[in-house]
Write a protein that holds these residues in place. Structure first.
Motif, mmCIF file in Angstrom:
data_model
loop_
_atom_site.group_PDB
_atom_site.id
_atom_site.type_symbol
_atom_site.label_atom_id
_atom_site.label_comp_id
_atom_site.label_asym_id
_atom_site.label_seq_id
_atom_site.Cartn_x
_atom_site.Cartn_y
_atom_site.Cartn_z
ATOM 1 N N CYS B 387 0.813 -1.090 0.040
ATOM 2 C CA CYS B 387 0.055 0.041 0.052
ATOM 3 C C CYS B 387 0.972 1.388 0.004
ATOM 4 O O CYS B 387 1.617 1.636 0.849
ATOM 5 N N MET B 389 -0.022 4.172 0.528
ATOM 6 C CA MET B 389 -0.620 5.082 1.481
ATOM 7 C C MET B 389 -0.288 4.482 3.018
ATOM 8 O O MET B 389 -0.514 5.086 3.737
ATOM 9 N N LEU B 391 -1.371 2.177 4.467
ATOM 10 C CA LEU B 391 -2.624 1.468 5.191
ATOM 11 C C LEU B 391 -2.495 0.008 5.384
ATOM 12 O O LEU B 391 -1.519 -0.716 4.999
ATOM 13 N N CYS B 416 -7.139 6.010 1.342
ATOM 14 C CA CYS B 416 -7.181 4.904 0.266
ATOM 15 C C CYS B 416 -7.562 5.544 -1.295
ATOM 16 O O CYS B 416 -8.510 6.382 -1.231
ATOM 17 N N MET B 417 -6.560 5.250 -2.227
ATOM 18 C CA MET B 417 -7.071 5.977 -3.586
ATOM 19 C C MET B 417 -7.553 4.766 -4.347
ATOM 20 O O MET B 417 -7.386 5.047 -5.545
ATOM 21 N N GLU B 418 -7.744 3.634 -3.696
ATOM 22 C CA GLU B 418 -8.121 2.479 -4.741
ATOM 23 C C GLU B 418 -7.434 2.062 -5.714
ATOM 24 O O GLU B 418 -7.966 1.753 -6.775
ATOM 25 N N CYS B 419 -6.068 2.127 -5.561
ATOM 26 C CA CYS B 419 -4.983 1.807 -6.653
ATOM 27 C C CYS B 419 -5.053 0.419 -6.987
ATOM 28 O O CYS B 419 -4.562 0.026 -7.914
ATOM 29 N N GLY B 420 -5.344 -0.359 -5.980
ATOM 30 C CA GLY B 420 -5.484 -1.876 -6.003
ATOM 31 C C GLY B 420 -4.227 -2.602 -5.838
ATOM 32 O O GLY B 420 -4.147 -3.765 -6.140
ATOM 33 N N SER B 421 -3.018 -1.883 -5.443
ATOM 34 C CA SER B 421 -1.903 -2.541 -5.189
ATOM 35 C C SER B 421 -2.122 -3.707 -4.074
ATOM 36 O O SER B 421 -1.605 -4.753 -4.155
ATOM 37 N N VAL B 433 -10.149 -4.055 -2.372
ATOM 38 C CA VAL B 433 -10.471 -2.614 -3.017
ATOM 39 C C VAL B 433 -11.844 -2.565 -2.796
ATOM 40 O O VAL B 433 -12.446 -1.525 -2.168
ATOM 41 N N MET B 436 -12.255 -1.676 0.936
ATOM 42 C CA MET B 436 -11.859 -0.326 1.069
ATOM 43 C C MET B 436 -12.748 0.537 0.830
ATOM 44 O O MET B 436 -13.279 1.561 1.537
#
Ligand code: SF4
Ligand code: SF4
Lengths: 333, 449
Positions: B387, B389, B391, B416-421, B433, B436
């Motif tokens: 993550c 971020m 998190l 969370c930017m919902e990047c999916g990592s 995600v 999240m």
């Protein structure tokens, strides 16, 4: 309307890394193999029997309990195999085989499945089972045979005979302690999988290369023990080396303290966890009447794990600034 | 001057965390962008941006020409919508969008002429205010995927002075190559855009960011950066190690300036504007011609597409038309994505229009779509390690299911930017995600009360 086939809809991301739970567990098993070979070479074929009984009964108990609890079959994730291996590695070669089955029952049914299965247990199953056996069958659990290479009389482990007040080299010369080289290749009394430092370190390298574990816990654990033992012995390197190589320290630090479920998830937490394990091990070895402190230390830290995670909670992105701003505002007000 | 600021770079390196390395699959990197001929009809939804929807300004039967305004709103957070082909308005009615929502839309049937609207003329732009007005009128939204109205980013408030423009050419999502092609094919516009924006917004620094796996783009962008002129603007190129999600705004700001955008804040809070390289080029083109946002580049790719391509498509063209133009499917896809594999949206059928913010149409077979059987969390920490971020997604999942808004806020779920990592790296195949999003909605619900 036309009968159009609908495409699958799911949340992003729409691609996944190839790492699976089974793959990770397989890597751990591979990493444990050298120590098993070493154990068999040092203690003879009976070691293999102990390992086999533990693995088979762990897998069987796992299958049985998920069947009874009507949960999806989970032996495919291979985690029960690891529990079996670790349990066997923590037993003396002379252990009656039925005790292996009891140990497996404690590990899988009581510690793991009753708490909800993989990922849910609060303590390491193999360690808890070992401690339960140690408490219930003290003599069988400490009945160590000397390695095959030496004569097969019952002998205590180096830790039990190590006289911390006397000179080490004198003890080696007397023959009461194995030499340092013997310690490294594992020709000494002890549990099946714990004696051969070289094999354990090979396994450790595999885990690190495959990125299964982070080096933080083993390093901080062993480092803490090393530093404290150095200090205790006034920089006696040989003494410290004996402490690091003896008992189940390496096996514990590499394979059991790093257990995902029972160790902290964040870096800082891992560091605290490793240092805590090291501290407890040293305290138990030096100041308690128990010869071996690794299992107890890890168990205690397992219990403390949620607390550690809470106190060492990582700062998320942008968090520091926000706090500072708040402080600045408070200061201004 | 700001050209070499090793301190900032060092800081970024030491602070940079998380992310995953994903295979690139940039199948279309070497294919020149092809202009797709006008489709028979386009559907132009009135909501193609984050913000308030537009109200249609045309009615059924009206004749429209390319670039004519067909929807606008007097709300602040909104941009006008323009006709992307010339022809007749067939209907004004609700349609389904790629994300499953319904929105009013104007459907235009082509007259095959692609007649330009007569009102189109280069806007007169002499200062910041003119620029913001012009960019709003152009209908521009972030072309990188989020769809945030661009003029809002350029609106600089006196309390939050901006000193740095970051031109985002990282394109860290697999498969997508539109920004890369933009760099190779439209370098002139990018250069003009960079220097015009720097001058009008009186910026001290411009950082052009690109991933190090795109040497051709680096060559071009380096030339642009080296043309640093006498305006005193320091333009510099920053090559980033290729790692997802390098292109995320907050990551960009950190890498380029060493500044950490506060949780809940925007790049503007730390004096930065982040713009996609395509958007920058568009601004330059708009200032020169006055032709609003009526078409965009998309990458059509994935293992099921017969001829993967980079296309220039009129906005509102249906996904079906786009796929057909690329030769249809070679095998049956199980998943169609609008956008990249990490952050894109899976759509149920191809009968949806392409929006301003869609940068890709991808079709995957079951094998390529990477399905993984879901199994319980083993507390392995891979999601946390991935993550960007910082998190702990697995904890957030737990509290999201408990609907514990307070703990979720403490855990930082909202950043969370919902990047999916996280979900990408989870060995248990957990749809993190989704959790999240659930967590965020729990926090939002609680805040409403
Ligand atoms: S989706 Fe959210 S939680 Fe997951 S890695 Fe990205 S920012 Fe972190
Ligand atoms: S990556 Fe998956 S399995 Fe590992 S801790 Fe996160 S949620 Fe659990």
């Amino acid at each position: 309307m036309d009968e159009q086939k609908l495409f699958t809809v799911s949340a992003s991301p729409h691609t996944k890394s190839p790492v699976t739970v089974r793959g990770i567990m397989l890597d751990v098993i591979i990493a444990l193999i050298p120590a098993g070979f070493a154990g068999t070479a040092v203690f003879g074929l009976r070691a293999l029997a102990v390992i086999a009984v533990c693995v088979v009964s762990c897998v069987a108990f796992e299958a049985l309990s998920v069947k009874i609890m009507k949960k999806p079959m989970s032996i495919g994730d291979l985690s029960a195999v690891i529990t079996g291996l670790l349990l066997a590695y923590n037993l003396p070669v002379t252990i009656p085989l039925w005790m292996c089955v009891v140990g497996s029952f404690v590990a899988i049914v009581i510690v793991k499945q009753l708490f909800g299965g993989i990922g849910q247990n609060f303590a390491n199953p193999a360690i808890t089972a070992r401690i339960v056996l140690l408490v219930s069958f003290a003599s069988a659990m400490t009945n160590f045979t000397a390695p095959k290479a030496l004569d097969a009389v019952t002998t205590a482990t180096p830790l039990a005979v190590l006289d911390r007040t006397a000179d080490i080299s004198a003890q080696v010369a007397e023959g009461s302690l194995p030499g340092l080289l013997q310690m490294v290749i594992g020709v000494r009394g002890g549990c099946i999988g714990e004696t051969c430092a070289a094999a354990l370190l090979i396994g450790c390298c595999w885990l690190l290369i495959r990125r299964v574990i982070s080096p933080i816990i083993p390093l901080s654990y062993l480092g803490t023990v090393a530093v404290l033992m150095l200090a205790f012995s006034r920089f006696n390197l040989t003494f410290t080396a004996y402490e690091l190589l003896s008992g189940g320290l390496l096996l514990g630090a590499i394979f059991m303290a790093t257990d995902y479920t029972t160790s902290p998830i964040n870096k800082k937490g891992k560091l605290v966890f490793g240092i805590g394990c090291g501290l407890l091990t040293v305290v138990i070895r030096l100041f308690c009447s128990l010869p071996e402190g690794v299992s107890y230390s890890i168990l205690l830290m397992n219990v403390a794990c949620p607390l550690i995670e809470k106190v060492t909670a990582p700062k998320y992105f942008g968090f520091v600034k926000k706090k500072k701003e708040k402080k600045a505002k408070e200061g201004a007000a | 001057m700001g050209k070499n600021r090793p301190d900032a770079i060092l800081k970024a390196v030491s602070k940079g965390r998380g992310g995953v390395s994903v295979s690139h699959h940039k199948l279309t990197a070497d294919l020149e962008t092809v202009r797709m001929p006008a489709p028979e009809r386009v559907v132009l939804p009135m909501l193609q941006h984050i913000g308030a929807p537009c109200t249609p300004t045309v009615k059924k039967g009206d004749t429209v020409s390319v670039g004519q305004v067909i929807g606008d709103s007097d709300k602040f957070l909104s941009v006008p919508i323009h006709a992307s082909i010339s022809g007749t308005v067939e209907s004004v009615a609700d349609v389904k969008l790629a994300n499953g929502n319904m929105a009013p839309a104007v459907t235009i049937v082509s007259d095959g002429e692609m007649r330009l609207c007569e009102d189109i003329a280069p806007p007169e732009v002499n200062n910041k205010e003119d620029l913001v007005k012009a960019v709003r009128a152009s209908g521009l939204v972030g072309l990188g995927g989020a769809g945030f109205p661009s003029f809002v980013k350029l609106t600089v408030s006196p309390e939050k002075p901006i000193d740095t423009l970051i031109v985002n050419a990282a394109e860290c999502e697999p498969y997508i190559t539109v920004d890369y092609r933009e760099c190779l094919e439209n370098s002139w516009n990018i250069m003009n855009g960079v220097y015009t924006l720097a001058e009008l917004l009186e910026l001290k620094h411009v950082v052009i960011a690109v991933e190090d796996n795109k040497p051709e783009a680096i060559k071009v962008l380096k030339k642009i950066a080296d043309m640093d002129n006498d305006h005193g603007n320091a333009v510099r190129l920053m090559t980033l190690k290729s790692r997802y999600p390098q292109g995320a705004e907050k990551m960009m700001v950190l890498s380029a300036t060493g500044r950490e955008v506060p949780a809940g804040g925007l790049p503007a809070d730390v004096g930065c504007i982040v713009m996609n390289v395509g958007s920058v080029a568009f601004v330059a083109r708009y200032l020169a011609t006055g032709k609003p946002l009526v078409s965009r580049s998309v990458t059509v790719s994935g293992d099921c597409i017969a001829n993967p391509m980079n296309l220039r498509v009129p906005i509102g063209t249906s996904m079906q038309d786009i796929v057909d133009y690329c030769g249809g499917f070679v095998k049956d896809p199980v998943k169609i994505l609008s956008g990249g594999p990490m952050m894109g949206t899976a759509i149920t059928d191809l009968n949806v229009p392409l929006l301003k913010s869609n940068n890709a149409v991808l079709a995957f077979s079951k094998k390529a779509a990477g399905f993984k059987k879901e199994s319980p969390c083993i507390h392995c920490g891979r999601c946390h390690a991935a993550c960007p971020m910082g998190l702990i997604p697995t904890d957030i999942e737990k509290y999201a299911l408990l609907k514990d808004a307070d703990t979720l806020t403490k855990l930082g779920a909202m950043v969370c930017m919902e990047c999916g990592s996280c979900a990408y790296s989870c060995p248990g195949g957990k749809p993190l995600v989704q959790y999240m999003r659930l967590a965020k909605s729990v926090v939002r619900e609680a805040a409403k009360k």
